[in-house]
Scaffold this motif. Structure first.
Motif, PDB file in Angstrom:
ATOM      1  N   PRO A  90       0.789  -1.228   0.000  1.00  0.00           N
ATOM      2  CA  PRO A  90       0.000   0.000   0.000  1.00  0.00           C
ATOM      3  C   PRO A  90       0.822   1.279   0.000  1.00  0.00           C
ATOM      4  CG  PRO A  90      -0.011  -0.961   2.173  1.00  0.00           C
ATOM      5  CD  PRO A  90       0.710  -1.935   1.267  1.00  0.00           C
ATOM      6  N   GLY A  91       2.119   1.220   0.197  1.00  0.00           N
ATOM      7  CA  GLY A  91       2.952   2.415   0.164  1.00  0.00           C
ATOM      8  C   GLY A  91       3.057   3.114   1.508  1.00  0.00           C
ATOM      9  N   VAL A  92       2.696   2.451   2.583  1.00  0.00           N
ATOM     10  CA  VAL A  92       2.754   3.067   3.905  1.00  0.00           C
ATOM     11  C   VAL A  92       4.192   3.371   4.292  1.00  0.00           C
ATOM     12  CG1 VAL A  92       2.225   2.725   6.350  1.00  0.00           C
ATOM     13  CG2 VAL A  92       0.623   1.949   4.611  1.00  0.00           C
ATOM     14  N   ALA A  93       5.107   2.491   3.974  1.00  0.00           N
ATOM     15  CA  ALA A  93       6.517   2.717   4.311  1.00  0.00           C
ATOM     16  C   ALA A  93       7.051   3.938   3.582  1.00  0.00           C
ATOM     17  CB  ALA A  93       7.343   1.483   3.958  1.00  0.00           C
ATOM     18  N   ARG A  94       6.665   4.113   2.343  1.00  0.00           N
ATOM     19  CA  ARG A  94       7.116   5.269   1.571  1.00  0.00           C
ATOM     20  C   ARG A  94       6.622   6.563   2.205  1.00  0.00           C
ATOM     21  NH1 ARG A  94       4.717   4.769  -3.824  1.00  0.00           N
ATOM     22  NH2 ARG A  94       5.776   2.795  -3.659  1.00  0.00           N
ATOM     23  N   VAL A  95       5.371   6.589   2.629  1.00  0.00           N
ATOM     24  CA  VAL A  95       4.807   7.775   3.268  1.00  0.00           C
ATOM     25  C   VAL A  95       5.532   8.061   4.578  1.00  0.00           C
ATOM     26  CG1 VAL A  95       2.730   8.716   4.356  1.00  0.00           C
ATOM     27  CG2 VAL A  95       2.551   7.496   2.189  1.00  0.00           C
TER      28      VAL A  95
END
Length: 46
Positions: free
Chosen positions: A20-25
């Motif tokens: 989901p891209g949580v780490a990127r955020v």
């Protein structure tokens, strides 16, 4: 050899999940906070 369990899996099958891209955020948010903190320190101490 079980025909229901192949020897080789695709990347998506091996990962078996979503990204989901949580780490990127979180990484960009942390980087932004560090830049703001250093800017405040620079202007207050300078």
């Amino acid at each position: 050899m079980d025909p229901n369990h192949p020897d080789h899996l695709t990347g998506t099958e091996a990962r078996a999940g979503t990204t989901p891209g949580v780490a990127r955020v979180a990484l960009f948010g942390g980087l932004t906070l560090v830049i703001i903190a250093f800017a405040i320190i620079y202007f207050v101490a300078g």
